[in-house]
Design an enzyme around this catalytic site. Structure first.
Site, PDB file in Angstrom:
ATOM      1  N   LYS A  28       0.808  -1.223   0.000  1.00 36.34           N
ATOM      2  CA  LYS A  28       0.000   0.000   0.000  1.00 36.34           C
ATOM      3  C   LYS A  28       0.848   1.283   0.000  1.00 36.34           C
ATOM      4  CE  LYS A  28      -4.360  -1.367   2.155  1.00 36.34           C
ATOM      5  NZ  LYS A  28      -5.248  -1.157   3.297  1.00 36.34           N
TER       6      LYS A  28
ATOM      7  N   ASP B 284     -10.204   3.332   2.311  1.00 36.47           N
ATOM      8  CA  ASP B 284     -10.382   2.645   3.603  1.00 36.47           C
ATOM      9  C   ASP B 284     -11.118   3.518   4.630  1.00 36.47           C
ATOM     10  OD1 ASP B 284      -9.287   0.155   3.065  1.00 36.47           O
ATOM     11  OD2 ASP B 284      -7.267   0.726   3.693  1.00 36.47           O
TER      12      ASP B 284
HETATM   13  P1  NAP Z   1      -0.417  -2.649   9.882  1.00 37.56           P
HETATM   14  O1  NAP Z   1      -0.178  -1.430   9.030  1.00 37.56           O
HETATM   15  O2  NAP Z   1       0.488  -3.809   9.786  1.00 37.56           O
HETATM   16  O3  NAP Z   1      -0.494  -2.143  11.427  1.00 37.56           O
HETATM   17  C1  NAP Z   1      -0.644  -3.007  12.464  1.00 37.56           C
HETATM   18  C2  NAP Z   1      -0.701  -2.227  13.805  1.00 37.56           C
HETATM   19  O4  NAP Z   1      -1.066  -3.167  14.797  1.00 37.56           O
HETATM   20  C3  NAP Z   1       0.611  -1.609  14.215  1.00 37.56           C
HETATM   21  O5  NAP Z   1       0.376  -0.431  14.920  1.00 37.56           O
HETATM   22  C4  NAP Z   1       1.206  -2.670  15.140  1.00 37.56           C
HETATM   23  O6  NAP Z   1       1.968  -2.144  16.234  1.00 37.56           O
HETATM   24  C5  NAP Z   1      -0.024  -3.284  15.754  1.00 37.56           C
HETATM   25  N1  NAP Z   1       0.231  -4.693  16.040  1.00 37.56           N
HETATM   26  C6  NAP Z   1       0.549  -5.669  15.149  1.00 37.56           C
HETATM   27  N2  NAP Z   1       0.707  -6.838  15.789  1.00 37.56           N
HETATM   28  C7  NAP Z   1       0.510  -6.598  17.108  1.00 37.56           C
HETATM   29  C8  NAP Z   1       0.545  -7.412  18.277  1.00 37.56           C
HETATM   30  N3  NAP Z   1       0.808  -8.720  18.211  1.00 37.56           N
HETATM   31  N4  NAP Z   1       0.290  -6.840  19.467  1.00 37.56           N
HETATM   32  C9  NAP Z   1       0.017  -5.513  19.542  1.00 37.56           C
HETATM   33  N5  NAP Z   1      -0.038  -4.683  18.472  1.00 37.56           N
HETATM   34  C10 NAP Z   1       0.208  -5.233  17.263  1.00 37.56           C
HETATM   35  O7  NAP Z   1      -1.852  -3.219   9.597  1.00 37.56           O
HETATM   36  P2  NAP Z   1      -3.131  -2.436   9.043  1.00 37.56           P
HETATM   37  O8  NAP Z   1      -3.131  -2.457   7.561  1.00 37.56           O
HETATM   38  O9  NAP Z   1      -3.245  -1.132   9.725  1.00 37.56           O
HETATM   39  O10 NAP Z   1      -4.316  -3.426   9.497  1.00 37.56           O
HETATM   40  C11 NAP Z   1      -4.675  -3.558  10.848  1.00 37.56           C
HETATM   41  C12 NAP Z   1      -5.899  -4.452  10.966  1.00 37.56           C
HETATM   42  O11 NAP Z   1      -7.003  -3.842  10.319  1.00 37.56           O
HETATM   43  C13 NAP Z   1      -5.714  -5.829  10.303  1.00 37.56           C
HETATM   44  O12 NAP Z   1      -6.349  -6.800  11.100  1.00 37.56           O
HETATM   45  C14 NAP Z   1      -6.437  -5.670   8.987  1.00 37.56           C
HETATM   46  O13 NAP Z   1      -6.945  -6.895   8.493  1.00 37.56           O
HETATM   47  C15 NAP Z   1      -7.581  -4.742   9.386  1.00 37.56           C
HETATM   48  N6  NAP Z   1      -8.101  -3.978   8.237  1.00 37.56           N
HETATM   49  C16 NAP Z   1      -9.403  -4.130   7.919  1.00 37.56           C
HETATM   50  C17 NAP Z   1      -9.929  -3.409   6.869  1.00 37.56           C
HETATM   51  C18 NAP Z   1     -11.383  -3.584   6.512  1.00 37.56           C
HETATM   52  O14 NAP Z   1     -11.793  -3.128   5.446  1.00 37.56           O
HETATM   53  N7  NAP Z   1     -12.175  -4.182   7.384  1.00 37.56           N
HETATM   54  C19 NAP Z   1      -9.125  -2.534   6.120  1.00 37.56           C
HETATM   55  C20 NAP Z   1      -7.782  -2.394   6.484  1.00 37.56           C
HETATM   56  C21 NAP Z   1      -7.268  -3.135   7.546  1.00 37.56           C
HETATM   57  P3  NAP Z   1       3.458  -1.546  16.072  1.00 37.56           P
HETATM   58  O15 NAP Z   1       3.259  -0.135  15.599  1.00 37.56           O
HETATM   59  O16 NAP Z   1       4.019  -1.645  17.427  1.00 37.56           O
HETATM   60  O17 NAP Z   1       4.155  -2.419  15.055  1.00 37.56           O
END
Ligand code: NAP
Length: 291
Positions: free
Chosen positions: A75, A112
């Site tokens: 992305k 999003d």
């Molecule tokens: P991302 O950019 O990888 O960000 C993940 C975030 O979660 C980071 O802040 C990370 O913390 C934290 N994190 C990851 N693993 C963790 C753990 N084990 N314990 C605590 N914190 C943790 O991911 P993203 O794209 O933002 O997506 C996040 C979630 O939203 C995912 O589950 C994704 O499937 C969902 N999502 C859904 C939609 C929808 O349309 N429904 C759209 C987009 C995303 P750090 O900063 O410390 O690394």
């Protein structure tokens, strides 16, 4: 996966670029939308690793292509391969939709956050004046925080494992929105996080914690009946189960996924997306999936 298994027919004009994407619900939703609109085209799932990203994006310039969705892990990186970013993609620093213009230029946008806000309204929550805690500080948290602030929240606290990431996201949101909301960044283990949730009217999990069906991003004892809980993971999670168990209103991220897809579809086709059809297809694909 064969194209027929994805439910579409006709030429492939759109698709999802990411890795891994074979379990994505997007093809089911978009192919159902094409069929409902009488458009004889297909949406494909393009498993793409980093070395092949530029070549995959170049293929979108071909005559007849409409564009693509982009997901993890591309992305951010894909932005440099496009001709133009709209204001939202610039503010997010991330692209989830590429649209090919009539003259073959590729424009990046990000649906999003707007999709989240439509889903939030469907859930019956008004952002205006809300006190919100968002868990996570990745791309989804940034998009959600940006739109919540534009939507008029009174207070927004970003709680994340890495404080510096939450501070960086909030700094970007403040700069991009220039709105007068009380914004705070906290580390997950900060004692103030519990107090922030205690004052909140809406809790949004924008971290992947709970996607494994086991993890809890906050202790269940922090939840209460008058806290609306939204998990962006698009199926039920321990957080949502705990919220329901204590009588709170709770929703997963499927509606956000549907609404961001509907916005992409509308951008590619210049037609109103058949949201009901896309919702039914998304639900069937999710609930028919193995896990
Ligand atoms: P991302 O950019 O990888 O960000 C993940 C975030 O979660 C980071 O802040 C990370 O913390 C934290 N994190 C990851 N693993 C963790 C753990 N084990 N314990 C605590 N914190 C943790 O991911 P993203 O794209 O933002 O997506 C996040 C979630 O939203 C995912 O589950 C994704 O499937 C969902 N999502 C859904 C939609 C929808 O349309 N429904 C759209 C987009 C995303 P750090 O900063 O410390 O690394």
């Amino acid at each position: 996966m064969s194209q027929s298994a994805l439910g579409g027919s006709g030429a492939v004009t759109t698709g999802l670029i990411g890795w891994p994407v074979r379990r994505s619900l997007s093809a089911a939703m978009h192919n159902a939308a094409f069929a409902a609109c009488g458009i004889y085209e297909q949406y494909a799932l393009w498993e793409t690793q980093e070395p092949a990203l530029a070549e995959r994006v170049e293929l979108l310039r071909q005559e007849g292509m409409r564009g693509a969705n982009v997901t993890i892990p591309h992305k951010v990186a894909v932005a440099t391969l496009l001709d133009e970013l709209d204001a939202e993609a610039q503010a997010m620093g991330a692209v989830n939709t590429i649209t090919r213009t009539a003259d073959g230029r590729l424009v990046g946008s990000n649906t999003d956050g707007a999709g989240f806000m439509v889903a939030l309204r469907e859930f019956g929550v008004d952002a205006m004046g809300a006190r919100v805690v968002v868990l996570g500080a990745g791309g989804a948290a940034r998009a959600v925080a940006y739109h919540l602030v534009l939507g008029g929240v009174a207070q927004l606290t970003l709680v994340n494992r890495t404080l510096a990431h939450a501070e960086e996201v909030l700094g970007g949101v403040m700069e991009a929105t220039a709105r007068d909301a009380a914004l705070h960044a906290l580390q997950s283990d900060d004692a103030e996080a519990e107090a922030a949730v205690a004052q909140a009217t809406l809790l949004v999990n924008a971290s992947p914690v709970g996607a494994d069906g086991v993890g809890m991003p906050v202790p269940a004892r922090w939840l209460r009946t008058d806290l609306a809980v939204c998990d962006l993971i698009y199926r039920s999670t321990p957080l949502l189960e705990a919220a329901k168990a204590c009588g709170a209103r709770a929703t997963d991220g499927l509606e956000m996924l549907i609404q961001q897809a509907a916005l992409s579809f509308a951008g590619w086709t210049q037609r109103e997306a058949p949201v009901k059809v896309m919702r039914a297809a998304g639900l069937a694909a999710r609930d028919g999936a193995a896990t």
